[in-house]
Design a protein around this motif. Structure first.
Motif, PDB file in Angstrom:
ATOM      1  N   ILE B 218       0.790  -1.229   0.000  1.00  0.00           N
ATOM      2  CA  ILE B 218       0.000   0.000   0.000  1.00  0.00           C
ATOM      3  C   ILE B 218       0.829   1.289   0.000  1.00  0.00           C
ATOM      4  CG2 ILE B 218      -0.288   0.267   2.519  1.00  0.00           C
ATOM      5  CD1 ILE B 218      -3.272   0.746   1.941  1.00  0.00           C
ATOM      6  N   ALA B 219       2.059   1.245   0.564  1.00  0.00           N
ATOM      7  CA  ALA B 219       2.757   2.507   0.817  1.00  0.00           C
ATOM      8  C   ALA B 219       3.686   2.923  -0.325  1.00  0.00           C
ATOM      9  CB  ALA B 219       3.557   2.388   2.104  1.00  0.00           C
ATOM     10  N   ASP B 220       3.818   4.268  -0.494  1.00  0.00           N
ATOM     11  CA  ASP B 220       4.804   4.800  -1.433  1.00  0.00           C
ATOM     12  C   ASP B 220       6.122   5.042  -0.715  1.00  0.00           C
ATOM     13  OD1 ASP B 220       2.797   5.013  -3.452  1.00  0.00           O
ATOM     14  OD2 ASP B 220       2.047   6.772  -2.376  1.00  0.00           O
ATOM     15  N   GLU B 221       5.974   5.483   0.536  1.00  0.00           N
ATOM     16  CA  GLU B 221       7.181   5.759   1.303  1.00  0.00           C
ATOM     17  C   GLU B 221       7.077   5.134   2.685  1.00  0.00           C
ATOM     18  OE1 GLU B 221       9.287   9.673   0.884  1.00  0.00           O
ATOM     19  OE2 GLU B 221       7.383  10.084  -0.116  1.00  0.00           O
ATOM     20  N   VAL B 222       8.193   4.866   3.283  1.00  0.00           N
ATOM     21  CA  VAL B 222       8.191   4.203   4.590  1.00  0.00           C
ATOM     22  C   VAL B 222       9.057   4.983   5.574  1.00  0.00           C
ATOM     23  CG1 VAL B 222       8.762   2.084   5.851  1.00  0.00           C
ATOM     24  CG2 VAL B 222       7.899   1.937   3.526  1.00  0.00           C
ATOM     25  N   LEU B 223       8.559   5.017   6.807  1.00  0.00           N
ATOM     26  CA  LEU B 223       9.293   5.655   7.894  1.00  0.00           C
ATOM     27  C   LEU B 223       9.518   4.570   8.937  1.00  0.00           C
ATOM     28  CD1 LEU B 223       9.450   8.843   7.864  1.00  0.00           C
ATOM     29  CD2 LEU B 223       7.735   8.781   9.650  1.00  0.00           C
ATOM     30  N   VAL B 224      10.753   4.342   9.336  1.00  0.00           N
ATOM     31  CA  VAL B 224      10.993   3.301  10.331  1.00  0.00           C
ATOM     32  C   VAL B 224      11.288   3.958  11.670  1.00  0.00           C
ATOM     33  CG1 VAL B 224      12.351   1.259  10.932  1.00  0.00           C
ATOM     34  CG2 VAL B 224      11.973   1.849   8.532  1.00  0.00           C
ATOM     35  N   MET B 225      10.535   3.560  12.682  1.00  0.00           N
ATOM     36  CA  MET B 225      10.733   4.168  14.006  1.00  0.00           C
ATOM     37  C   MET B 225      11.234   3.148  15.018  1.00  0.00           C
ATOM     38  SD  MET B 225       7.672   6.859  14.687  1.00  0.00           S
ATOM     39  CE  MET B 225       8.526   7.590  16.051  1.00  0.00           C
ATOM     40  N   LYS B 226      12.086   3.644  15.914  1.00  0.00           N
ATOM     41  CA  LYS B 226      12.552   2.797  17.014  1.00  0.00           C
ATOM     42  C   LYS B 226      12.806   3.697  18.216  1.00  0.00           C
ATOM     43  CE  LYS B 226      15.784  -0.964  17.840  1.00  0.00           C
ATOM     44  NZ  LYS B 226      16.455  -0.707  19.098  1.00  0.00           N
ATOM     45  N   ASP B 227      12.276   3.322  19.358  1.00  0.00           N
ATOM     46  CA  ASP B 227      12.446   4.086  20.602  1.00  0.00           C
ATOM     47  C   ASP B 227      12.168   5.587  20.429  1.00  0.00           C
ATOM     48  OD1 ASP B 227      13.242   1.699  21.724  1.00  0.00           O
ATOM     49  OD2 ASP B 227      15.354   2.049  21.190  1.00  0.00           O
ATOM     50  N   GLY B 228      11.091   5.911  19.714  1.00  0.00           N
ATOM     51  CA  GLY B 228      10.698   7.317  19.598  1.00  0.00           C
ATOM     52  C   GLY B 228      11.498   8.120  18.588  1.00  0.00           C
ATOM     53  N   LYS B 229      12.381   7.436  17.853  1.00  0.00           N
ATOM     54  CA  LYS B 229      13.175   8.169  16.850  1.00  0.00           C
ATOM     55  C   LYS B 229      12.920   7.591  15.469  1.00  0.00           C
ATOM     56  CE  LYS B 229      16.969   8.621  19.822  1.00  0.00           C
ATOM     57  NZ  LYS B 229      18.224   8.048  20.114  1.00  0.00           N
ATOM     58  N   ILE B 230      12.986   8.478  14.447  1.00  0.00           N
ATOM     59  CA  ILE B 230      12.911   7.970  13.083  1.00  0.00           C
ATOM     60  C   ILE B 230      14.322   7.545  12.702  1.00  0.00           C
ATOM     61  CG2 ILE B 230      12.458   8.586  10.680  1.00  0.00           C
ATOM     62  CD1 ILE B 230      10.497  10.698  11.776  1.00  0.00           C
ATOM     63  N   ILE B 231      14.504   6.270  12.395  1.00  0.00           N
ATOM     64  CA  ILE B 231      15.875   5.843  12.108  1.00  0.00           C
ATOM     65  C   ILE B 231      16.132   5.686  10.623  1.00  0.00           C
ATOM     66  CG2 ILE B 231      16.376   4.753  14.340  1.00  0.00           C
ATOM     67  CD1 ILE B 231      15.684   2.089  12.989  1.00  0.00           C
ATOM     68  N   GLU B 232      15.080   5.566   9.860  1.00  0.00           N
ATOM     69  CA  GLU B 232      15.294   5.478   8.414  1.00  0.00           C
ATOM     70  C   GLU B 232      14.008   5.852   7.701  1.00  0.00           C
ATOM     71  OE1 GLU B 232      17.215   1.930   7.274  1.00  0.00           O
ATOM     72  OE2 GLU B 232      17.576   2.615   5.234  1.00  0.00           O
ATOM     73  N   SER B 233      14.136   6.468   6.530  1.00  0.00           N
ATOM     74  CA  SER B 233      12.940   6.769   5.753  1.00  0.00           C
ATOM     75  C   SER B 233      13.305   6.774   4.285  1.00  0.00           C
ATOM     76  CB  SER B 233      12.364   8.125   6.159  1.00  0.00           C
ATOM     77  OG  SER B 233      13.265   9.143   5.829  1.00  0.00           O
ATOM     78  N   GLY B 234      12.301   6.565   3.455  1.00  0.00           N
ATOM     79  CA  GLY B 234      12.567   6.581   2.018  1.00  0.00           C
ATOM     80  C   GLY B 234      11.518   5.832   1.245  1.00  0.00           C
ATOM     81  N   ASN B 235      11.760   5.722  -0.039  1.00  0.00           N
ATOM     82  CA  ASN B 235      10.890   5.020  -0.956  1.00  0.00           C
ATOM     83  C   ASN B 235      10.701   3.559  -0.515  1.00  0.00           C
ATOM     84  OD1 ASN B 235      10.742   3.249  -3.493  1.00  0.00           O
ATOM     85  ND2 ASN B 235      10.081   5.294  -4.136  1.00  0.00           N
TER      86      ASN B 235
END
Lengths: 310, 270
Positions: B218-235
């Motif tokens: 479903i997604a175009d972009e992804v945001l990866v979160m760990k312990d309240g921080k965004i650690i990676e994002s992108g297509n």
């Protein structure tokens, strides 16, 4: 919903039968001989065996136990509870008006209790942790901790005697209701509003509240939804509170000289007037069953899940 | 593509303990696209989404800028914010069973919400709601609206929320783990409905999930979160094929191992 109401009412019939039987058994377990009580009350100087037998026959006490129960139960249904052993008057002519007086006091107090509990409970829940919440809880804690007879005496002394605003006792006019109702309300509302407060706080964390807010519903509407769900617990408690107050106004009635059930029953117990005690217990038990049924029906009306439970 | 939502330096903390739950998060949502937020439980996905609509409990406080169509949501009055909730920013919750008031038929929430945002007559709102419900495969909408939540299934309730979103036509839909509480078949149907929903009203979407299979679909972009921080994002494809962060690699590889195992059992891929 209609079938639930019918079923719920039908369930209470056997309950009433059992209660009436237990009432009759317990009173008859008393080691006192009713015939002796009657004779003593009438001031008979010398109680002979012969006289006792004769009185027993007059009162129908010589019949088998079960027969006596059915006689008593059938006539009780027609509000004929027999005659007082002490003064020979029909029990209903004594207990009827007293019951009505107590019922008036109880119903008015209950309305005041429900109103105050909801008002304070909702206020405290919406202002959780704030000064108003803390002060209401603190103040009510002190008031609830005071014994009601003491509170009643202070009020009579201050409001009726010192300020001369209200009657000190009796049931003379509408103003007679004010003090007893205030005292009863303070001792019960102080407990019940906590119940509403905590169940509202539980509901505040429910998903439907979040979804309501996320959908842009105004807080007023959301509060109504929360209240509707929170009141379900309280309705059962209120339903039970009415007969409890009915049965426990003895203290208040004595302090305020209220011509109600409380004063009458104390007199009957001290005078061992069995028919009155029996009628008193039966009426209170019936009131418990009745208000329990009513609160169950209201609950089923508010909580659709309960309707299939019977 | 233009950004419809820009979140800058979002911080959320507990006022009692002072603990930071979200630390300095910044991300954008492009108009018409779907952004997935992934991460394990407690990583701050839900809190982030609720912060966008200022729906976190009063014991949490937030700072930073949440720019939606040029307006900073963090600075709106409660009244202005309330008008945007539902109408512009629409949330779909994880568990349909608890999302509706259990003492009212589900129609009550739908009617109240529509009456709040539109000047439609009762009849018009009813007609629109019914056609939206039919479009998400809810046959007999009138009957469903007169049922209590406990008389409906989780998947049905989920689709009712989607139907409400169709009528509201929001700019952004925030879906908080909408498939987690469902069985596999309902999950499949609901994900399809989400894809249709985007195509139909052309909205942007924030999709929280820990199901990477759904996210990939479903997604175009992804945001990866760990312990309240965004650690990676992108297509999305980039995240799945060439994740840079160790944690993302771990998430993707466990997912792959799981689906490979599933395929092997089902006798596929041989």
């Amino acid at each position: 919903m209609g079938s639930y109401i019918v079923k719920r009412i039908l369930v209470s019939v056997p309950l009433l039968l059992i209660i009436s039987f237990l009432t009759f058994v317990l009173i008859n377990l008393s080691p006192l001989d009713p015939a002796e009580v009657v004779l003593q009350a009438q001031g008979v100087p010398e109680i002979t065996e012969e006289l006792l037998e004769q009185t027993k026959e007059e009162l129908g006490l010589d019949k088998p136990f079960i027969l006596r129960y059915f006689d008593w139960f059938i006539s009780s249904l027609q509000l004929d509870f027999g005659e007082s052993y002490i003064n020979g008057k029909p029990v209903w002519s004594l207990i009827g008006p007293a019951f009505l007086n107590t019922l008036k006091l109880t119903l008015i107090s209950s309305i005041a209790i429900i109103f105050m509990s909801i008002l304070l409970g909702v206020t405290c829940a919406l202002k959780e942790g704030q000064v108003i919440d803390k002060s209401i809880r603190g103040f009510s804690f002190v008031l609830t901790a005071m014994p009601s007879y003491w509170l009643a005496t202070i009020m009579i002394w201050y409001v009726s005697v010192k300020l001369d605003l209200l009657p000190t006792s009796g049931m003379v006019s509408y103003s007679s209701y004010i003090l007893p109702v205030i005292v009863i309300t303070i001792s019960y509302a102080g407990i019940y509003f906590r119940n509403i407060r905590s169940s509202m706080l539980n509901n505040l964390n429910e998903d439907y509240v979040l979804y309501g807010r996320a959908s842009g519903l105004p807080e007023k509407k959301i509060t109504m939804h929360i209240l509707r769900n929170s009141l379900q617990v309280s309705i059962s408690i209120f339903g039970m509170a009415i007969p409890i107050i009915l049965g426990s106004t003895v203290v208040i009635e004595n302090v305020f000289a209220w011509p109600g059930l409380g004063s009458l029953s104390v007199k009957a117990i001290l005078g061992r007037d069995f028919p009155i005690i029996q009628a008193y217990v039966l009426i209170l038990a019936a009131a418990f069953v009745l208000f329990n049924t009513i609160s169950d029906i209201i609950n089923a009306f508010m909580n659709p899940k309960l309707r299939n439970d019977l | 593509m233009k950004n419809i939502l820009e979140v800058k330096n979002l911080m959320v903390w507990d006022i009692v303990s002072g603990k930071k739950i979200i630390q300095n998060s910044s991300f954008d949502l492009k108009a018409g696209s779907c952004l997935a937020i992934v991460g394990e439980s407690g990583s701050g996905k839900s809190v982030t989404c609720r912060a966008i609509m200022r729906l976190n409990s009063t014991s949490l406080q937030q700072s930073g800028d949440i720019i939606f169509k040029g307006e900073n949501i963090n600075q709106l009055s409660t009244k202005e914010l309330r008008k945007k909730r539902g109408k512009n920013l629409c949330m779909i919750l994880q568990n349909g069973m608890t999302a509706f008031d259990p003492s009212c038929v589900v129609g009550v929430h739908l009617r109240e919400t529509l009456a709040e945002h539109f000047d439609w007559s009762k009849n018009e709102a009813e007609v629109r709601m019914k056609s939206a419900m039919e479009s998400v495969m809810l046959i007999n909408p009138t009957e469903i609206m007169n049922k209590y939540p406990h008389q409906l299934s989780g998947g049905m309730l989920q689709r009712i929320m989607i139907a409400l979103a169709i009528v509201l036509e929001p700019d952004i839909i925030i879906a908080d783990e909408p498939t987690t509480a469902l069985d596999t078949i309902s999950q499949f149907e609901v994900v399809d409905q989400f894809i249709n929903l985007r195509e139909r009203i052309g909205c942007s979407m924030i999709f929280i999930s820990h199901d990477l299979g759904v996210v990939r679909k479903i997604a175009d972009e992804v945001l990866v979160m760990k312990d309240g921080k965004i650690i990676e994002s992108g297509n999305t494809e980039k995240i799945f094929s060439g994740a840079k962060h160790e944690y993302t690699k771990y998430l993707v590889s466990t997912r792959m191992a799981l689906s490979n195992n599933f395929k092997r059992i089902m006798g596929e891929g041989q």
